[in-house]
Design an enzyme around this catalytic site. Structure first.
Site, PDB file in Angstrom:
ATOM      1  N   LYS A   8       0.819  -1.223   0.000  1.00 43.41           N
ATOM      2  CA  LYS A   8       0.000   0.000   0.000  1.00 43.41           C
ATOM      3  C   LYS A   8       0.849   1.269   0.000  1.00 43.41           C
ATOM      4  CE  LYS A   8      -2.112  -0.855   3.928  1.00 43.41           C
ATOM      5  NZ  LYS A   8      -1.622  -2.204   4.308  1.00 43.41           N
TER       6      LYS A   8
ATOM      7  N   ARG B 228      -9.416   1.652   9.314  1.00 41.52           N
ATOM      8  CA  ARG B 228      -9.144   0.231   9.570  1.00 41.52           C
ATOM      9  C   ARG B 228     -10.260  -0.405  10.394  1.00 41.52           C
ATOM     10  NH1 ARG B 228      -3.057   0.947   9.290  1.00 41.52           N
ATOM     11  NH2 ARG B 228      -2.138  -1.114   9.166  1.00 41.52           N
TER      12      ARG B 228
ATOM     13  N   ARG C 111      10.896  -7.192   4.341  1.00 43.59           N
ATOM     14  CA  ARG C 111      10.876  -5.813   4.836  1.00 43.59           C
ATOM     15  C   ARG C 111      11.520  -5.745   6.227  1.00 43.59           C
ATOM     16  NH1 ARG C 111       5.191  -2.771   5.377  1.00 43.59           N
ATOM     17  NH2 ARG C 111       5.126  -3.829   7.378  1.00 43.59           N
TER      18      ARG C 111
ATOM     19  N   ARG D 167      11.760  -2.623  10.817  1.00 42.80           N
ATOM     20  CA  ARG D 167      10.629  -2.106  11.599  1.00 42.80           C
ATOM     21  C   ARG D 167      10.397  -2.954  12.842  1.00 42.80           C
ATOM     22  NH1 ARG D 167       5.364  -0.446   8.134  1.00 42.80           N
ATOM     23  NH2 ARG D 167       4.422  -1.456   9.927  1.00 42.80           N
TER      24      ARG D 167
ATOM     25  N   ARG E  14      -1.001  -8.822  13.373  1.00 43.43           N
ATOM     26  CA  ARG E  14      -1.495  -7.764  12.487  1.00 43.43           C
ATOM     27  C   ARG E  14      -2.363  -8.351  11.379  1.00 43.43           C
ATOM     28  NH1 ARG E  14       3.835  -5.598  11.034  1.00 43.43           N
ATOM     29  NH2 ARG E  14       2.771  -4.468   9.395  1.00 43.43           N
TER      30      ARG E  14
HETATM   31  P1  AMP Z   1       1.037   0.532   8.952  1.00 43.17           P
HETATM   32  O1  AMP Z   1       2.322   1.238   8.660  1.00 43.17           O
HETATM   33  O2  AMP Z   1      -0.113   1.083   8.176  1.00 43.17           O
HETATM   34  O3  AMP Z   1       1.166  -0.957   8.831  1.00 43.17           O
HETATM   35  O4  AMP Z   1       0.690   0.827  10.491  1.00 43.17           O
HETATM   36  C1  AMP Z   1       1.572   0.433  11.526  1.00 43.17           C
HETATM   37  C2  AMP Z   1       0.823   0.369  12.853  1.00 43.17           C
HETATM   38  O5  AMP Z   1       0.301   1.669  13.174  1.00 43.17           O
HETATM   39  C3  AMP Z   1      -0.381  -0.562  12.887  1.00 43.17           C
HETATM   40  O6  AMP Z   1      -0.023  -1.915  13.116  1.00 43.17           O
HETATM   41  C4  AMP Z   1      -1.165   0.043  14.038  1.00 43.17           C
HETATM   42  O7  AMP Z   1      -0.590  -0.278  15.291  1.00 43.17           O
HETATM   43  C5  AMP Z   1      -0.958   1.538  13.804  1.00 43.17           C
HETATM   44  N1  AMP Z   1      -2.010   2.088  12.907  1.00 43.17           N
HETATM   45  C6  AMP Z   1      -1.830   2.611  11.663  1.00 43.17           C
HETATM   46  N2  AMP Z   1      -2.999   3.016  11.133  1.00 43.17           N
HETATM   47  C7  AMP Z   1      -3.952   2.738  12.059  1.00 43.17           C
HETATM   48  C8  AMP Z   1      -5.360   2.886  12.103  1.00 43.17           C
HETATM   49  N3  AMP Z   1      -6.054   3.410  11.054  1.00 43.17           N
HETATM   50  N4  AMP Z   1      -6.014   2.498  13.226  1.00 43.17           N
HETATM   51  C9  AMP Z   1      -5.343   1.985  14.273  1.00 43.17           C
HETATM   52  N5  AMP Z   1      -4.017   1.782  14.295  1.00 43.17           N
HETATM   53  C10 AMP Z   1      -3.319   2.149  13.202  1.00 43.17           C
END
Ligand code: AMP
Length: 191
Positions: free
Chosen positions: A13, A88, A127, A133, A144
């Protein structure tokens, strides 16, 4: 133009969001990136979010919604935006509806990247090596994915029912996926 890009963790994404947003001259807004920037800067938001992120849990809706509300209020997002990683949860869908309605606009399209589970795990482990990360350990990755399936995948049906969904094959090379995304977008937008 107001777009969302969805897909399971590791679907690509973030990479695709930057290319598409760049093409349309709108900001790509990644909630994960904003959280990570706050964690690095040691802000109160970062301290709060880190507990959830490190465990692979979702940051609570109230915190996330407020952060997105503030971000899309910024000047560069007035002409539009591409949201990556938000909404989400169903509650976030409702909040976003309210935020967009308030500006007198509407959501144009929801892009969904479809990638099979085996390829996702491979990509996430890759990754983990290249970006390091903190939430790319095997246990956290599993959590996740579970959360995505439970709480986020149902959003696909919500947007499908609204006629906003564009589902694109996210397998294979980055450039091929980009091309598919633009082809799909061209069916609904002049670009
Ligand atoms: P991502 O980089 O989009 O995979 O996000 C990394 C982490 O940030 C996720 O595993 C959540 O802990 C938090 N996070 C990101 N976006 C959201 C969201 N819309 N709602 C809740 N937690 C989020």
């Amino acid at each position: 133009m107001r777009l969302i890009i969805m897909g399971p963790p590791g679907a690509g994404k973030g990479t695709q969001a930057k290319t598409i947003a760049g093409h349309f001259g709108i900001p790509a807004i990644s909630t994960g990136d904003i959280f990570r920037a706050n964690v690095s800067a040691g802000t109160p938001l970062g301290v709060e979010a880190k507990r959830f992120m490190d465990a692979g849990e979702y940051v609570p809706d109230e915190i996330t919604n407020l952060m997105v509300r503030n971000r899309i209020d910024e000047e560069d997002a007035v002409p539009g935006f591409l949201l990556d990683g938000y909404p989400r949860t169903l509650q976030q869908v409702e909040e976003l509806d309210g935020m967009i309605a308030f500006t007198g606009h509407s959501l144009d399209t929801v892009l969904v990247l479809a990638v099979d589970d085996e390829e996702l795990v491979q990509r996430l482990l890759q990754r983990a090596q290249s970006e390091g990360r903190a939430d790319d350990t095997e246990e956290v990755i599993r959590r996740r994915q579970e959360l995505y399936n439970e709480q986020t995948a149902p959003l696909i049906d919500v947007y499908r029912e609204r006629g906003l969904l564009l589902e694109v094959d996210g397998m294979g090379e980055v450039d091929d996926v980009t091309e598919r995304l633009f082809e799909a977008l061209a069916t609904v937008h002049e670009s």
